[in-house]
Design a protein around this motif. Structure first.
Motif, mmCIF file in Angstrom:
data_model
loop_
_atom_site.group_PDB
_atom_site.id
_atom_site.type_symbol
_atom_site.label_atom_id
_atom_site.label_comp_id
_atom_site.label_asym_id
_atom_site.label_seq_id
_atom_site.Cartn_x
_atom_site.Cartn_y
_atom_site.Cartn_z
ATOM 1 N N ILE A 194 0.876 -1.172 0.000
ATOM 2 C CA ILE A 194 0.000 0.000 0.000
ATOM 3 C C ILE A 194 0.909 1.216 0.000
ATOM 4 N N SER A 195 0.753 2.082 -1.009
ATOM 5 C CA SER A 195 1.607 3.257 -1.162
ATOM 6 C C SER A 195 0.867 4.507 -0.722
ATOM 7 N N PHE A 196 1.556 5.358 0.036
ATOM 8 C CA PHE A 196 0.990 6.615 0.524
ATOM 9 C C PHE A 196 1.705 7.779 -0.155
ATOM 10 N N ASP A 197 0.928 8.578 -0.878
ATOM 11 C CA ASP A 197 1.461 9.708 -1.646
ATOM 12 C C ASP A 197 1.475 10.940 -0.747
ATOM 13 N N LEU A 198 2.493 11.030 0.103
ATOM 14 C CA LEU A 198 2.505 12.045 1.153
ATOM 15 C C LEU A 198 2.672 13.464 0.634
ATOM 16 N N ASN A 199 3.283 13.644 -0.535
ATOM 17 C CA ASN A 199 3.360 15.000 -1.091
ATOM 18 C C ASN A 199 2.200 15.302 -2.035
ATOM 19 N N LYS A 200 1.272 14.351 -2.146
ATOM 20 C CA LYS A 200 -0.013 14.563 -2.830
ATOM 21 C C LYS A 200 0.160 15.073 -4.265
ATOM 22 N N ASN A 201 1.136 14.524 -4.986
ATOM 23 C CA ASN A 201 1.340 14.959 -6.370
ATOM 24 C C ASN A 201 0.896 13.908 -7.384
ATOM 25 N N GLY A 202 0.235 12.839 -6.909
ATOM 26 C CA GLY A 202 -0.354 11.865 -7.819
ATOM 27 C C GLY A 202 0.596 10.840 -8.379
ATOM 28 N N LYS A 203 1.814 10.779 -7.849
ATOM 29 C CA LYS A 203 2.763 9.778 -8.342
ATOM 30 C C LYS A 203 3.664 9.335 -7.205
ATOM 31 N N THR A 204 4.338 8.229 -7.427
ATOM 32 C CA THR A 204 5.283 7.724 -6.437
ATOM 33 C C THR A 204 6.634 8.387 -6.656
ATOM 34 N N ASP A 205 7.094 9.122 -5.654
ATOM 35 C CA ASP A 205 8.414 9.742 -5.756
ATOM 36 C C ASP A 205 9.013 9.874 -4.366
ATOM 37 N N GLU A 206 10.118 10.622 -4.267
ATOM 38 C CA GLU A 206 10.861 10.653 -3.018
ATOM 39 C C GLU A 206 10.001 11.143 -1.863
ATOM 40 N N GLY A 207 10.225 10.527 -0.706
ATOM 41 C CA GLY A 207 9.480 10.882 0.494
ATOM 42 C C GLY A 207 8.236 10.052 0.709
ATOM 43 N N ASP A 208 7.675 9.467 -0.362
ATOM 44 C CA ASP A 208 6.502 8.611 -0.203
ATOM 45 C C ASP A 208 6.913 7.303 0.461
ATOM 46 N N ILE A 209 5.959 6.645 1.117
ATOM 47 C CA ILE A 209 6.276 5.404 1.808
ATOM 48 C C ILE A 209 5.301 4.308 1.412
ATOM 49 N N ASN A 210 5.713 3.063 1.616
ATOM 50 C CA ASN A 210 4.885 1.879 1.403
ATOM 51 C C ASN A 210 4.749 1.095 2.699
ATOM 52 N N PHE A 211 3.572 0.486 2.910
ATOM 53 C CA PHE A 211 3.433 -0.631 3.824
ATOM 54 C C PHE A 211 3.565 -1.864 2.940
ATOM 55 N N GLN A 212 4.536 -2.747 3.211
ATOM 56 C CA GLN A 212 4.881 -3.715 2.167
ATOM 57 C C GLN A 212 5.366 -5.055 2.717
ATOM 58 N N ILE A 213 4.824 -6.126 2.100
ATOM 59 C CA ILE A 213 5.395 -7.468 2.207
ATOM 60 C C ILE A 213 6.209 -7.678 0.938
ATOM 61 N N LEU A 214 7.492 -7.935 1.078
ATOM 62 C CA LEU A 214 8.353 -8.070 -0.094
ATOM 63 C C LEU A 214 9.345 -9.197 0.147
ATOM 64 N N HIS A 215 9.283 -10.215 -0.707
ATOM 65 C CA HIS A 215 10.217 -11.334 -0.553
ATOM 66 C C HIS A 215 11.001 -11.572 -1.831
ATOM 67 N N PHE A 216 12.315 -11.487 -1.715
ATOM 68 C CA PHE A 216 13.241 -11.863 -2.776
ATOM 69 C C PHE A 216 13.723 -13.287 -2.500
ATOM 70 N N LYS A 217 13.897 -14.066 -3.560
ATOM 71 C CA LYS A 217 14.456 -15.397 -3.348
ATOM 72 C C LYS A 217 15.861 -15.283 -2.762
ATOM 73 N N ASN A 218 16.055 -15.917 -1.621
ATOM 74 C CA ASN A 218 17.369 -16.001 -1.002
ATOM 75 C C ASN A 218 17.341 -17.163 -0.027
ATOM 76 N N THR A 219 18.489 -17.609 0.390
ATOM 77 C CA THR A 219 18.557 -18.759 1.296
ATOM 78 C C THR A 219 19.159 -18.397 2.646
#
Length: 339
Positions: free
Chosen positions: A166-191
């Motif tokens: 879930i992405s939060f557009d904190l500078n309210k400019n309608g796009k994802t850019d610096e300063g915005d944050i995500n609540f995120q589940i993210l898994h890269f393959k690794n051992t």
């Protein structure tokens, strides 16, 4: 200035900025990528600069927390920006130059040099002016299995296998850019943490706050997080719904969160070489899939304003994935609750 710091004449981006003296200061142009990046004095004040927006983080000694502010660039030259404060609407101009590996900010006769930073965690954050203390985001999918398989043999090392955000557009400019944050589940393959072909509940992967930031001197947008408990989110799965919970002090950016902060949701899984065997007890699975990647976003473009929807629940049509067939990535709704 809103801050009581001598340092803040530059970081608050107020006043009238000068030029670099090279004769280009009045020519409209994108800000040079040489000035983009993360600059500051760790533990005191940090500024993130991109060609479209700027964010500042200042540690308030009297409160013992970081205060965040966001600014959108409304005009620029190669070495200066005029920006608008997202909270107050105030516009100001600041010019930039480089002093070795440091960024020099200039306003009138005043100058400030800030070294480049490699990492920065603005925590604890100061109190939210809207008196919000917790943020809950409920992401409902068409179907979620009781467990998933990670580090699959068919996946390549360091490939993303699961990504729910879930992405939060904190500078309210309608796009994802610096300063915005995500609540995120993210898994890269690794051992490092789990063996190959390991089965576990999705929530056991954990969820973190991820911050978007500009890479120094390149103009590229990157994202970072930490395994530190300070960035860890509460995470539960109930049926087909993933629930993320953040405490506002976890990240200074959350002090600027409000019910009209634009949001978007995304779901992505990569399941290379899907098996044909039916998994007992699963309503959906790889035996029904033909693609390796499965992607859905809400909305398909841009962002949504939560408080324009009843109960701040934003819905998505069934079966409208951008790619693939997996119900595991088919978003049904996103509901936000602020307390």
């Amino acid at each position: 200035m809103k801050y009581g710091y001598v340092l803040m004449f530059a970081l608050a981006l107020a006043g009238c900025g000068g030029g670099s003296g090279d004769g280009t200061e009045d020519v409209p142009a994108p800000l040079s990528v040489a000035y983009t990046g993360v600059w500051g004095i760790d533990g005191l004040a940090v500024v993130m600069v991109s060609q479209s927006s700027i964010s500042t983080y200042v540690f308030d000694d009297s409160k013992g927390c970081y205060e965040a502010d966001f600014f959108n660039v409304v005009a620029s030259t190669a070495n200066s920006v005029t920006s608008k404060d997202v909270t107050t609407g105030e516009q100001s101009t600041t010019s930039f130059s480089l002093a070795g590996a440091a960024l020099k900010l200039k306003e009138g006769k005043d100058e400030l040099e800030l070294p480049a930073l490699q990492s920065f965690w603005p925590t604890p954050g100061c109190a939210n002016p809207q008196n919000l203390s917790t943020v809950k985001a409920e992401l409902e999918l068409a179907y979620l299995p009781p467990s998933v398989t990670i580090n699959r043999t068919a996946s390549q090392l360091n490939q993303i296998e699961y990504d729910y955000a879930i992405s939060f557009d904190l500078n309210k400019n309608g796009k994802t850019d610096e300063g915005d944050i995500n609540f995120q589940i993210l898994h890269f393959k690794n051992t490092r943490f789990f063996p190959d072909n390991y089965s576990l509940p999705l929530v056991d992967l954990g969820a973190q706050i991820w911050t978007h930031y500009p890479e120094n001197g390149t103009g590229r947008l990157l994202s970072t997080s930490s395994t530190s408990p300070t960035m860890a989110l509460g995470l539960q799965q109930q049926g087909n719904t993933l629930t993320f919970v953040a405490q506002v002090p976890q990240h200074a950016a959350l002090m600027r969160l409000s019910e009209d902060t634009p949001v978007r949701a995304q779901a992505f899984i990569r399941y290379s070489q899907p098996e044909t065997a039916v998994l007992p007890g699963y309503a959906d699975g790889p035996w029904k899939w033909s693609d390796a990647e499965h992607v859905d976003v809400l909305p398909e473009s841009g962002t949504l304003i939560p408080n324009t929807f009843v109960d701040q629940r934003m819905t998505d049509p069934a079966g409208d994935l951008l790619k693939g067939q997996a119900q595991w990535a088919d978003i049904k709704s996103l509901k936000l609750t602020y307390n």
